[in-house]
Design a protein around this motif. Sequence first.
Motif, PDB file in Angstrom:
ATOM      1  N   LYS A 179       0.833  -1.217   0.000  1.00 18.22           N
ATOM      2  CA  LYS A 179       0.000   0.000   0.000  1.00 18.22           C
ATOM      3  C   LYS A 179       0.859   1.256   0.000  1.00 18.22           C
ATOM      4  O   LYS A 179       0.559   2.225  -0.706  1.00 18.22           O
ATOM      5  CB  LYS A 179      -0.937   0.013   1.211  1.00 18.22           C
ATOM      6  CG  LYS A 179      -2.088  -0.954   1.087  1.00 18.22           C
ATOM      7  CD  LYS A 179      -2.952  -0.960   2.329  1.00 18.22           C
ATOM      8  CE  LYS A 179      -4.009  -2.055   2.229  1.00 18.22           C
ATOM      9  NZ  LYS A 179      -4.765  -2.227   3.466  1.00 18.22           N
ATOM     10  N   LEU A 180       1.924   1.249   0.789  1.00 19.83           N
ATOM     11  CA  LEU A 180       2.834   2.398   0.808  1.00 19.83           C
ATOM     12  C   LEU A 180       3.496   2.585  -0.552  1.00 19.83           C
ATOM     13  O   LEU A 180       3.634   3.702  -1.040  1.00 19.83           O
ATOM     14  CB  LEU A 180       3.899   2.215   1.897  1.00 19.83           C
ATOM     15  CG  LEU A 180       3.403   2.293   3.337  1.00 19.83           C
ATOM     16  CD1 LEU A 180       4.519   1.898   4.305  1.00 19.83           C
ATOM     17  CD2 LEU A 180       2.894   3.684   3.663  1.00 19.83           C
ATOM     18  N   LEU A 181       3.886   1.499  -1.156  1.00 21.63           N
ATOM     19  CA  LEU A 181       4.505   1.550  -2.474  1.00 21.63           C
ATOM     20  C   LEU A 181       3.519   2.080  -3.510  1.00 21.63           C
ATOM     21  O   LEU A 181       3.871   2.904  -4.358  1.00 21.63           O
ATOM     22  CB  LEU A 181       4.990   0.148  -2.859  1.00 21.63           C
ATOM     23  CG  LEU A 181       5.938   0.022  -4.025  1.00 21.63           C
ATOM     24  CD1 LEU A 181       7.224   0.787  -3.768  1.00 21.63           C
ATOM     25  CD2 LEU A 181       6.252  -1.439  -4.290  1.00 21.63           C
ATOM     26  N   GLU A 182       2.290   1.631  -3.424  1.00 21.40           N
ATOM     27  CA  GLU A 182       1.255   2.062  -4.367  1.00 21.40           C
ATOM     28  C   GLU A 182       0.997   3.561  -4.281  1.00 21.40           C
ATOM     29  O   GLU A 182       0.693   4.205  -5.277  1.00 21.40           O
ATOM     30  CB  GLU A 182      -0.037   1.292  -4.095  1.00 21.40           C
ATOM     31  CG  GLU A 182      -1.136   1.571  -5.091  1.00 21.40           C
ATOM     32  CD  GLU A 182      -2.355   0.698  -4.869  1.00 21.40           C
ATOM     33  OE1 GLU A 182      -3.126   0.546  -5.826  1.00 21.40           O
ATOM     34  OE2 GLU A 182      -2.538   0.174  -3.754  1.00 21.40           O
ATOM     35  N   ALA A 183       1.170   4.137  -3.096  1.00 12.77           N
ATOM     36  CA  ALA A 183       0.898   5.560  -2.892  1.00 12.77           C
ATOM     37  C   ALA A 183       2.012   6.461  -3.435  1.00 12.77           C
ATOM     38  O   ALA A 183       1.824   7.669  -3.558  1.00 12.77           O
ATOM     39  CB  ALA A 183       0.691   5.837  -1.405  1.00 12.77           C
TER      40      ALA A 183
END
Length: 185
Positions: free
Chosen positions: A115-119
């Motif tokens: 999720k952090l990477l996606e953001a």
Amino acid sequence: MLNNSVNQLLSFSASYAIPKNESAKPTVPVVTRSHENELSERDQIFITRAAETGLTEVEGGRLAQQKSFSTAIKNFAQKMIDQHKKVNVELRALAANKGLSLSWQPSLEQQNDLKLLEALGEEFDQHYVERLTITAHEDAVKMFKEAVEKTQDKDVKRFVEKNLPTLESHLELAKALQAKLNSEP
């Protein structure tokens, strides 16, 4: 019967609320199996973590396919998707043969990393290569090397010995990809 199933589900779900580190062990669902297929707790934990790691590689590769503007990263990500999906199928078959039920999702910690990477925006590529390819493969290689020495089940050991060279190759490819990214203007 229903109460027992609910308790098993809650126990399994609760295991993902604990951050994974060297001292935290995932809770492996209790299953009934024949004696010859019985796995040690260490082997069950290894299989569970290996499955979660493989699922993370596939999901991370899909994310890189969507977010990266680099052809080299997209090609690498596709290779990770293809190869980890294949290993995931093999690992699921091994787990099923041993009576071990596996999750169809990465761990909560790995889901948070995704999720952090996606953001991320334009810094996505660098973080993908550092966190989801190099660091993840270093951790996986370490886990597999430890399993080669400590696994008790011959089928698990065979799986580890077969797949460790592939993980080591992925790590080298990831390092080469990072070097290429760092050399680009």
